[in-house]
Design a protein around this motif. Structure first.
Motif, PDB file in Angstrom:
ATOM      1  N   UNK A 169      -0.373  -7.671  -4.466  1.00 17.08           N
ATOM      2  CA  UNK A 169      -1.110  -6.860  -3.488  1.00 17.08           C
ATOM      3  C   UNK A 169      -0.779  -7.265  -2.058  1.00 17.08           C
ATOM      4  N   UNK A 170      -0.613  -8.570  -1.812  1.00 14.49           N
ATOM      5  CA  UNK A 170      -0.226  -9.011  -0.463  1.00 14.49           C
ATOM      6  C   UNK A 170       1.151  -8.484  -0.099  1.00 14.49           C
ATOM      7  N   UNK A 177      -4.889  -8.115   5.586  1.00 16.66           N
ATOM      8  CA  UNK A 177      -4.085  -7.832   4.395  1.00 16.66           C
ATOM      9  C   UNK A 177      -4.375  -8.855   3.300  1.00 16.66           C
ATOM     10  N   UNK A 178      -4.428 -10.123   3.691  1.00 16.06           N
ATOM     11  CA  UNK A 178      -4.663 -11.196   2.715  1.00 16.06           C
ATOM     12  C   UNK A 178      -6.026 -11.036   2.065  1.00 16.06           C
ATOM     13  N   UNK A 192      -6.995 -10.079  -1.801  1.00 17.85           N
ATOM     14  CA  UNK A 192      -7.846 -11.005  -2.564  1.00 17.85           C
ATOM     15  C   UNK A 192      -8.948 -10.251  -3.290  1.00 17.85           C
ATOM     16  N   UNK A 193      -9.668  -9.422  -2.528  1.00 13.00           N
ATOM     17  CA  UNK A 193     -10.782  -8.692  -3.132  1.00 13.00           C
ATOM     18  C   UNK A 193     -10.259  -7.639  -4.101  1.00 13.00           C
ATOM     19  N   UNK A 216     -10.922 -11.120  -7.066  1.00 11.79           N
ATOM     20  CA  UNK A 216     -11.506 -12.381  -6.599  1.00 11.79           C
ATOM     21  C   UNK A 216     -12.661 -12.082  -5.644  1.00 11.79           C
ATOM     22  N   UNK A 217     -13.656 -12.967  -5.602  1.00 11.86           N
ATOM     23  CA  UNK A 217     -14.890 -12.683  -4.871  1.00 11.86           C
ATOM     24  C   UNK A 217     -14.908 -13.377  -3.515  1.00 11.86           C
ATOM     25  N   UNK A 218     -15.894 -12.994  -2.693  1.00 17.98           N
ATOM     26  CA  UNK A 218     -16.092 -13.662  -1.398  1.00 17.98           C
ATOM     27  C   UNK A 218     -16.467 -15.123  -1.598  1.00 17.98           C
TER      28      UNK A 218
END
Length: 785
Positions: free
Chosen positions: A70-71, A161-162, A166-167, A171-173
C-alpha cells in the motif's frame, strides 16, 4: 538550465528519484519495524503494555506485506497525480473558505492528524537541512518562491501515505502508537537519505551547487528581528519548520493529544495568527536536540557510504586498529616537525606570524607529500578527508586567530589516529573528535575583535596539543587522557582563574550549599519529629522556614559557629514552648522566655532575607500554637523525649544525610528567587513545559559551551561555566559579566521554548565532515588523486 522545459523535466525527475529512493528503502524499513516490535516482547512490562506489544507483533505478521504494498502504491499515486489540496476528512488549510466557520471534526480525523503530524515533525527534526536544500533547488527549477503546500516532497505528504497504508492494511491506531518510536526513527533516516540522494543528483546537474539562504529570511515589521518565511529558515540554520499545511500553532496542538480536540475546531487563520511566531520558535528549538548525536551519526554514515562505493572496507571497525605503515608514519612525522617550526606561537593579542591562506597552502603541499608516501587507497582517502576537514576548521572565522594555530598542529596527530583506527570515521564518540569539539565549543563564542580567549585558556589548549604531539604512537589513549584533563581544567578555570566567572560561580556555589543544607535539615527534622507530638503549625514552620534559616546561618557563619548553635537552640525552645503546659510554673517560664524567643525567630528569618510581612504571618501562626499550649490543648512531650530531642538538635550536622547521596525531588527544591542580587540573576519564570527529552538534554549541556539567551529584554551570548551537584543548578555568564542561574527544570523549559539556543548548531568536527562530504559529492575522484 537551458530552457524552462528542461528545468521542469529536471524537477519531475527529482521527484521520481525521491520516490524511487523511498520505495527502495521500504522493505528494509518494514523489516526493522517488525524486528523492533518482536524484540519489545522480551522487555518487562505491565500486562496491558505487554498485550499491546503482542497485538502489534501479530498485526505486523499478518499485515506487513499489505502495508508495504500500500505504501508503494500510495507513493506512486502521489507521484503521478499529486496530493490533493483537501482530502476527505482533512482539516481545512488556513485561509480556505472551510476554515472561516466552526465545525466539529470526527475523532478518527483528529487521531489521524495527530499521528501524521508527529511523524512529519520527527522526519523534519532530522532531515531539515537536506529538505531545505532540496526545496530551494526544486523551487528554482520551477521558477517559484516556494513549493506547493501539498508537494509530495514535503514530510507531511509522506506521513499521510504511510499512515493511510497502515490503516488500510488492517493495522490500528493503537498499533501505530506502540510502534511509534521505530516508525519515527526509521522514516526519519530513510527520508533524510532520500533527500540527500536527490540533492546529490541535482548538484551533479549544476542545480544550485551553492544555496543562498538570504532571500528566505525576512524581518518582522514590528520587531526587526529575523523571522522565518514560508521557507521556514531560522537564523544559524536550525531545523526547518515542518510545513504541514496548517498554521504553526495548530500543528503544535495536533502533536499534543491533550489539545487535539481544540485543534479539531476549524478556526480561521486569524484565530491562530498571534501564536504563530511563538509556536514556530518552539518547533525550531528542537533542532539542536534532534541534530545532536542523530545528525552527527547520519553525516558520518553518508560519508562512509560515499567512500564505501570506491573503498568497501574504508570504515570497517570489525578489523580493529592497524599500524600506520612505516613510510607514511615517517612522512607524518616530517610534516608535523615542519608545521611545528612554521606555526610558532605568538604573544597574546599579536598578529599571527602565519596567516590562514599561508597555513592552508602549507597544509596543501604537505597533503600531496603524504599521499605520495601512502601505500594503500585507504590511506590516500583518509589523508584527503582529514585535510578537507581541517581546511573547514581552519577557515572557520569563529575560531580566534590566536588559537587557530594550535588546531592546525592537531592535523597530523589526528591523521595518524584516523589511518590506524577505522572508528574515527564510524563514530562521533572517538576521543580525537570529542577533544576538537570541546576546545572549539569553548573558544567559538568569542568574536575575533576581542582579546577574550585569555592567556590561561590559550595556554591550556597549547599544552593539550603539545602533549598529543609528544605521544604520537599511543593512538586514542593520549586524546582521551588530555580530554579528561581539559574537562577538569575548565571546571577549575571558571571557578578560580577566570575573572569574569569566578564571582558568579562562588555565588552559585553558595546558593547550592544553602539549598542542599536546607533540604538536608528538612529531612533530618522530619525524622526527628516523626514520632514526637509537635503541634502542626510548629512542625510546618520548622520544615518550611527554620530549615532554611539553619542552612543560611550555617553557610554564612559555619555549621559549628555560635550563630548556628543559637538558631538550633531557638528551634528546641520553640518545640518546648509549644508543648502542653499544665502547671503554673511552666506557663510562667514560657512567658519569661517568649520575648527573647520571638526576637531570635525574627532575627533568623531576617537572616534568610524574609520580608517583614512574611515574618509577621509566621509569628502570628506561632502565637496560635503557643496559645494552644497554654490551654493544654497541645500534646504533652515526655521530658525524657524532649531531652533527647534537644541533644539531637545540638549534634544535628552529624546526622545529616550525605549530600552526594541526596535524591533531590523537584518538589523539595526551594524557590530560588530569594537569592536574586545585583551580582546574580536567578531565573524564576519563563519557558515552556519541558518534555523528558529536554530535561535530559539540560543535564547533558557541557561546561564551556556557548548559547544565545533571550531573557529580561536581552538577547546575548552566554557561556555555561558551572554545573552544581547532580546538575540541579547551572550558571551562565555573559561577556558583559552578567551572571544567570538556572534550576534544572527551568533550564529545560528555556530550551523547550527556544529561549536558550546553542551558539553552534552542530559540533566543529561534524561541520567539517559535512564540508568534506559536500566536496566529495561534487568530485568523488579527489579520494584517489
Amino acid at each position: 538550465m537551458a530552457t524552462s522545459a528542461n528545468a521542469s523535466q529536471l524537477a519531475s525527475e527529482a521527484r521520481r528519484l525521491y520516490t524511487d529512493e523511498l520505495v527502495k528503502g521500504l522493505p528494509m524499513l518494514v523489516r526493522h519495524v517488525a524486528d523492533g516490535a518482536r524484540h519489545s516482547l522480551d522487555k518487562p512490562a505491565e500486562f496491558q503494555t505487554a498485550q499491546r506489544r503482542r497485538d502489534l507483533v501479530q498485526g505486523l505478521q499478518k499485515s506487513a506485506r499489505n502495508w508495504l504494498a500500500s505504501m508503494n502504491d500510495g507513493l506512486h499515486h502521489v507521484l503521478v497525480n499529486g496530493a490533493s489540496a483537501i482530502q476527505p476528512g482533512d482539516l481545512p488549510p488556513p485561509g480556505s473558505a472551510g476554515g472561516k466557520g466552526l465545525s466539529l471534526v470526527d475523532d478518527d480525523t483528529i487521531d489521524r492528524e495527530i499521528l501524521t503530524s508527529r511523524l512529519a515533525l520527527a522526519i523534519m527534526d532530522r532531515a531539515s537541512w537536506e529538505f531545505s536544500d532540496l526545496r530551494s533547488r526544486v523551487a528554482s527549477l520551477e521558477r517559484r518562491q516556494e513549493l506547493e503546500t501539498h508537494d509530495m516532497l514535503r514530510a507531511h505528504v509522506l506521513a499521510r501515505v504511510v499512515h493511510d497504508a497502515w490503516r488500510g492494511a488492517g493495522l490500528t491506531a493503537e498499533d501505530w502508537r506502540e510502534a511509534q518510536p521505530w516508525l519515527h526513527d526509521e522514516f526519519a533516516a530513510l527520508t533524510e537519505e532520500a533527500y540527500h540522494e536527490v540533492n546529490r543528483w541535482l548538484v551533479e546537474r549544476q542545480v544550485l551547487p551553492e544555496i543562498d539562504l538570504r532571500p528566505m529570511i525576512r524581518r518582522t515589521r514590528d520587531s526587526g528581528a529575523a523571522s522565518v518565511t514560508g521557507a521556514g529558515i531560522a537564523p544559524a540554520r536550525p531545523a526547518v519548520v515542518p510545513s504541514t499545511g496548517r498554521p504553526a500553532g495548530l500543528v503544535a496542538q495536533l502533536s499534543n493529544p491533550s489539545t487535539g480536540q481544540a485543534a479539531a475546531l476549524g478556526h480561521g487563520q486569524d484565530s491562530v495568527r498571534g501564536g504563530v511566531g511563538d509556536e514556530t520558535r518552539m518547533m525550531t528549538r528542537a533542532a539542536p536536540l534532534a541534530r545532536g548525536s542523530d545528525h552527527a551519526q547520519a553525516v558520518l554514515g553518508r560519508l562512509n557510504r560515499l567512500v564505501g562505493r570506491q573503498l568497501p572496507n574504508f570504515a570497517d571497525t570489525s578489523r580493529g586498529p592497524a599500524a600506520v605503515t612505516p613510510r607514511l608514519s615517517r612522512a607524518i612525522e616530517l610534516a608535523q616537525n615542519s608545521l611545528k617550526q612554521r606555526l610558532v606561537s605568538v604573544p597574546h593579542g599579536a598578529a599571527p606570524a602565519v596567516t590562514t591562506p599561508m597555513l592552508l597552502d602549507e597544509l596543501q603541499q604537505r597533503k600531496q607529500l603524504l599521499k605520495h608516501a601512502a601505500s594503500t587507497p585507504g590511506e590516500r582517502a583518509t589523508i584527503e578527508i582529514v585535510a578537507m576537514m581541517f581546511q573547514s576548521i581552519l577557515t572557520d572565522d569563529r575560531i580566534p586567530a590566536a588559537v587557530r594555530v594550535w588546531f592546525a598542529r592537531l592535523q597530523m596527530p589526528v591523521l595518524r589516529v584516523a589511518v590506524s583506527e577505522p572508528d574515527f570515521f564510524a563514530t562521533i564518540d572517538h576521543p580525537a573528535r570529542r577533544l576538537i569539539d570541546r576546545m572549539g565549543a569553548c573558544v567559538m563564542g568569542f568574536d575575533n575583535s576581542a582579546q577574550a580567549v585569555g592567556d590561561t585558556l590559550e595556554k591550556e589548549i597549547k599544552r593539550v596539543v603539545q602533549v598529543v604531539e609528544a605521544y604520537p604512537d599511543t593512538g586514542r589513549r593520549v586524546f582521551q587522557t588530555v580530554l579528561t584533563e581539559f574537562e577538569k581544567f575548565l571546571e577549575h578555570y571558571f571557578r578560580t582563574e577566570n575573572e569574569a566567572t569566578r564571582k558568579g560561580v562562588s555565588l552559585a556555589q553558595q546558593v547550592e550549599q544553602r539549598e542542599t543544607l536546607a533540604i538536608q535539615y528538612t529531612i533530618e527534622l522530619r525524622r526527628m519529629l516523626n514520632e514526637v507530638p509537635v503541634q502542626e503549625g510548629v512542625r510546618q514552620f520548622l520544615f518550611q522556614v527554620w530549615a532554611d534559616v539553619l542552612a543560611t546561618t550555617a553557610v554564612r557563619y559555619g555549621q559549628q559557629s555560635d550563630e548556628t548553635k543559637d538558631m538550633k537552640r531557638a528551634a528546641a525552645d520553640l518545640i518546648w514552648s509549644a508543648s502542653a503546659k499544665v502547671t503554673r510554673e511552666e506557663r510562667a517560664e514560657v512567658i519569661r522566655r517568649l520575648p527573647l524567643l520571638l526576637k531570635r525567630l525574627r532575627d533568623g528569618m531576617a537572616t534568610a532575607h524574609m520580608s517583614t510581612e512574611r515574618q509577621d504571618e509566621h509569628i502570628q501562626s506561632l502565637n496560635n500554637s503557643l496559645a494552644a499550649a497554654f490551654t493544654a490543648k497541645a500534646a504533652v512531650i515526655p521530658s525524657d523525649r524532649l531531652t533527647e530531642l534537644m541533644e539531637r538538635l545540638e549534634t544535628l550536622e552529624e546526622l545529616l544525610p550525605d549530600a552526594a547521596d541526596l535524591e533531590i525531588d523537584e518538589s523539595m527544591v526551594l524557590d530560588l528567587s530569594g537569592h536574586e542580587s545585583s551580582e546574580l540573576e536567578v531565573v524564576a519564570e519563563g519557558g515552556s513545559m519541558p518534555t523528558p527529552a529536554m530535561v535530559a538534554w539540560a543535564r547533558e549541556l557541557l561546561v564551556g559551551s556557548w548559547y544565545m539567551l533571550d531573557y529580561r529584554g536581552h538577547n546575548e551570548a552566554v557561556q555555561l561555566v558551572w554545573h552544581g551537584m547532580r546538575r540541579q543548578l547551572s550558571l551562565f555568564v555573559a561577556t558583559s559579566g552578567r551572571c544567570i542561574l538556572f534550576q534544572q527544570q527551568r533550564l529545560a523549559a528555556f530550551l523547550q521554548a527556544g529561549l536558550l539556543l546553542p551558539a553552534q548548531d552542530e559540533a566543529l568536527t561534524v561541520k567539517a565532515t559535512r564540508s568534506a562530504l559536500a566536496k566529495l559529492d561534487a568530485d568523488p575522484s579527489r579520494l584517489m588523486n
